[in-house]
Design an enzyme around this catalytic site. Structure first.
Site, mmCIF file in Angstrom:
data_model
loop_
_atom_site.group_PDB
_atom_site.id
_atom_site.type_symbol
_atom_site.label_atom_id
_atom_site.label_comp_id
_atom_site.label_asym_id
_atom_site.label_seq_id
_atom_site.Cartn_x
_atom_site.Cartn_y
_atom_site.Cartn_z
ATOM 1 N N SER A 164 0.846 -1.196 0.000
ATOM 2 C CA SER A 164 0.000 0.000 0.000
ATOM 3 C C SER A 164 0.880 1.243 0.000
ATOM 4 C CB SER A 164 -0.900 -0.016 1.232
ATOM 5 O OG SER A 164 -0.103 0.096 2.384
ATOM 6 N N GLY A 198 0.671 5.248 -4.102
ATOM 7 C CA GLY A 198 0.109 6.346 -4.882
ATOM 8 C C GLY A 198 -0.908 5.936 -5.929
ATOM 9 N N GLY A 237 -4.127 6.295 -5.643
ATOM 10 C CA GLY A 237 -5.119 7.359 -5.735
ATOM 11 C C GLY A 237 -4.642 8.480 -6.642
ATOM 12 N N ASP A 264 -8.223 10.204 -0.427
ATOM 13 C CA ASP A 264 -8.117 10.101 -1.888
ATOM 14 C C ASP A 264 -9.201 10.905 -2.596
ATOM 15 O OD1 ASP A 264 -5.817 8.715 -2.658
ATOM 16 O OD2 ASP A 264 -6.663 6.867 -1.865
ATOM 17 N N PRO A 277 7.691 -9.568 -7.366
ATOM 18 C CA PRO A 277 6.477 -9.270 -6.587
ATOM 19 C C PRO A 277 5.319 -8.840 -7.490
ATOM 20 C CG PRO A 277 8.400 -8.241 -5.580
ATOM 21 C CD PRO A 277 8.854 -8.810 -6.891
ATOM 22 N N LYS A 290 10.115 -8.090 -19.610
ATOM 23 C CA LYS A 290 9.908 -9.193 -18.691
ATOM 24 C C LYS A 290 8.484 -9.142 -18.115
ATOM 25 C CE LYS A 290 12.724 -11.390 -15.167
ATOM 26 N NZ LYS A 290 13.914 -11.183 -14.357
ATOM 27 N N CYS A 303 -10.603 25.574 12.210
ATOM 28 C CA CYS A 303 -11.563 24.826 13.028
ATOM 29 C C CYS A 303 -11.124 24.828 14.495
ATOM 30 C CB CYS A 303 -11.752 23.427 12.469
ATOM 31 S SG CYS A 303 -13.318 22.700 12.988
ATOM 32 N N GLU A 351 -15.461 20.916 25.336
ATOM 33 C CA GLU A 351 -14.829 19.670 24.867
ATOM 34 C C GLU A 351 -13.682 19.268 25.802
ATOM 35 O OE1 GLU A 351 -13.247 19.844 20.824
ATOM 36 O OE2 GLU A 351 -12.672 17.728 20.858
ATOM 37 N N HIS A 411 -13.186 24.482 7.262
ATOM 38 C CA HIS A 411 -11.925 23.916 6.757
ATOM 39 C C HIS A 411 -11.681 24.402 5.322
ATOM 40 C CE1 HIS A 411 -11.023 21.011 9.980
ATOM 41 N NE2 HIS A 411 -12.346 20.939 10.109
ATOM 42 N N GLU A 431 -9.104 24.386 3.661
ATOM 43 C CA GLU A 431 -8.159 23.523 2.933
ATOM 44 C C GLU A 431 -8.857 22.539 2.002
ATOM 45 O OE1 GLU A 431 -8.721 23.506 6.207
ATOM 46 O OE2 GLU A 431 -8.582 21.497 7.105
HETATM 47 N N1 GLN Z 1 -12.901 19.298 18.210
HETATM 48 C C1 GLN Z 1 -13.512 20.479 17.672
HETATM 49 C C2 GLN Z 1 -15.000 20.304 17.481
HETATM 50 O O1 GLN Z 1 -15.498 19.222 17.431
HETATM 51 C C3 GLN Z 1 -12.843 20.916 16.398
HETATM 52 C C4 GLN Z 1 -13.018 19.944 15.279
HETATM 53 C C5 GLN Z 1 -12.086 20.177 14.125
HETATM 54 O O2 GLN Z 1 -11.052 20.833 14.272
HETATM 55 N N2 GLN Z 1 -12.410 19.654 12.978
HETATM 56 O O3 GLN Z 1 -15.707 21.271 17.380
#
Ligand code: GLN
Length: 541
Positions: A15, A18, A20, A73, A192, A225, A388, A412, A517, A519
């Site tokens: 595994s 790469g 994905g 992925d 392999p 081969k 977040c 939390e 998020h 990202e």
């Molecule tokens: N633990 C935090 C929450 O549940 C932040 C979660 C996160 O960073 N994705 O709100």
């Protein structure tokens, strides 16, 4: 429209080679030839989705627009295809069994005996077809997780075989295999891979292409081969050596004419691909010289003696995209927050970075160290981006150290605190009933931006934006007034539920915390605006 073509991608030997990214690269090439392409990830685990898994073990949990917590992925597919991928395109053993068992309970099999084979593969096939229809796809890439020869993914390979039997002209198999070069021998070994093909054969699948992953390019004798021993035409053995940047992979495959070979396999005429923009971006990622030093303060990267960065893959890619936009070369460092708890003296090292990111996370460990790091960035005017959890901790830090609410925390982490971050109302019941899977605030939500903020400027003066979420806790609006009075800026609010989505502070080059998020939405050809602004400011430092 073309009759849909299915391209299965399975992995041989081991595994992590790469698969994905290889599948995603093929998708990019076919898209650049003008086809409609989508990608499906099949994960052979019994978890219904990736949401309940520890990122150290599984890597990042990626979140789609429609709120599916899935394998990283899917993130690669979104980045390479520059398309949103939805829930339909994520298949796990857990999902398939759950549906089949529910159907059995509902008498949908009309009283007959329900069997692992063919009912499980049939359900997988029906999911593949559903995703194909939903995406109106000419080409569907289907990555089967795991490695051939193991038990876990056998039912999905069986599904692939059955689909091939039903549509012999429309199904293609690619094996992404690994060719080791053992140090003591100093020679690339093909055995392999031969065994991997043999195990595929034993379940009735003959690969049509082999992508040969190795440290070095494949030479002609070894291609020959593999071709003879694995029964694959010589021209369909594609060399896939290690490279510096994953974004070079579609370009390397194109050098071997893989795209047209695939078209020809399906009896389609060759077409020119248009990878000009991609080439420019890949070049900038590889060749930019001026560096920007970014520190990521987190905790999900230590695994025994190894540092694994898969838990933050989208964050890393977003940094790369934004940096390449400005022709900068990002130097990313991993900083474990726990060291600052034992040894606050060490915080000074943060001055060596141009910018600091605190990414998402769960649970108590390392929290106080991260809060210390945020305080240091705030006071020393180091560009800061909190994602977040990073945003939630920025709020806690500000409440404690600026507003003098000494006991400020998130529920939390502490039950007896001033809850500046608190569990969302609808989450309380879910947790009480142990409903952990797929129940967070997930997927895309709107956010209204306030003018005269870093964020408003970064997003090009847009009033409403949409970003993806994954969390249970929220900013507690009861503390809004006091934090605002002390200088916290609430730059973004979810208009439907009046939830704080972005916090900032003034008199700082860049200090932004976001409840979402960003990202997940960064694409190599379309870097995320917040990351761009963050990188631009960091580079000035
Ligand atoms: N633990 C935090 C929450 O549940 C932040 C979660 C996160 O960073 N994705 O709100």
């Amino acid at each position: 429209m073309l009759k849909s073509k299915y391209i299965f991608v399975a992995g041989g030997v081991m595994s992590g080679i790469g698969k994905g990214v290889a599948a995603a690269s093929i998708g990019r090439i076919l898209k650049s030839k003008g086809f409609k392409v989508t990608a499906i990830k099949i994960d052979p685990y019994l978890n219904v989705d990736a949401g309940t898994m520890n990122p150290i073990e599984h890597g990042e949990v990626f979140v789609t627009e429609d709120g599916t917590e899935c394998d990283q992925d899917i993130g690669n597919y979104e980045r390479f295809l520059d398309e949103n991928i939805y829930d339909t395109n994520y298949i796990t053993t857990g999902r398939v069994f759950q549906t089949v068992i529910n159907k059995e309970r509902n008498l949908e099999y009309n009283g007959r005996c329900v069997e692992t084979i063919p009912d499980i593969p049939n359900e997988a096939i029906s999911r593949i077809k559903k995703a194909t229809r939903k995406n109106n796809a000419d080409f569907v890439l289907i990555e089967i997780g795991g490695t051939v020869g193991e038990y876990q993914n056998i039912l999905f390979l069986e599904a692939a075989r059955m689909l091939k039997m039903a549509y012999p002209k429309d199904v293609l198999f690619i094996l992404v295999s690994y060719l080791p070069i053992p140090q003591t021998i100093g020679e690339m070994k093909t055995k392999p891979t031969q065994y991997a093909v043999r195990s595929l054969n034993s379940i009735g699948i003959q690969p049509d292409f082999i992508l040969a992953r190795s440290a070095r390019p494949l030479d002609e004798p070894r291609k020959k081969k593999i071709s003879i021993f694995c029964n694959v035409p010589f021209k369909n053995i594609i060399s896939a050596p290690d490279i510096q940047s994953i974004y070079d992979i579609p370009l390397n495959f194109e050098k071997e004419n893989l795209g047209n070979r695939i078209l020809n396999f399906f009896n389609l005429r060759s077409r020119k691909s248009n990878l000009k923009d991609w080439e420019k971006m890949a070049k900038s990622i590889k060749e930019s010289k001026k560096s920007v030093k970014i520190g990521i303060v987190g905790k999900y990267f230590e695994s025994g003696d190894f540092t694994l960065t898969d838990s933050y893959i989208s964050v890393i890619e977003a940094i790369k995209h934004a940096s390449s936009y400005y022709n900068l070369k990002p130097e990313i460092s991993w900083i474990s927050s726990e060291q600052y708890e034992k040894n606050p003296e060490k915080l000074k090292e943060l001055k060596n970075y141009d910018g600091i990111i605190i990414p998402g996370g769960f649970g108590n460990r390392g929290i106080e160290g991260k809060i210390k790091a945020i305080e240091f960035c705030r006071k020393n005017k180091i560009p800061f981006l909190g994602l977040c959890l990073g945003m939630q901790l920025a709020v806690i830090e500000f409440a404690r150290n600026v507003c003098n609410i000494k006991n400020a925390n998130s529920t939390e982490f502490s039950k007896n605190c001033e809850p500046v971050i608190d569990i969302m109302e609808e989450q309380k019941k879910l947790l009480k009933n142990k409903k952990y899977g797929g129940t967070m605030r997930l997927g895309a939500y709107n956010c209204r931006l306030n003018p005269d903020t870093f964020s408003f400027k970064a997003y090009g003066n847009q009033k409403i934006i949409s970003e993806r979420h994954r969390h249970r806790y929220e900013f507690n609006n009861n503390y809004k007034e006091i934090l605002e009075k002390n200088g916290m800026v609430f730059a973004g609010i979810n208009p439907e539920k009046n939830l704080v989505e972005i916090v900032e502070i003034k008199n700082h080059p860049f200090f932004v915390g976001v409840q979402f998020h960003p990202e997940f939405k960064s694409r190599p050809l379309n870097p995320h605006p917040l990351f761009k602004e963050f990188i631009k400011t960091s580079a000035k430092k």
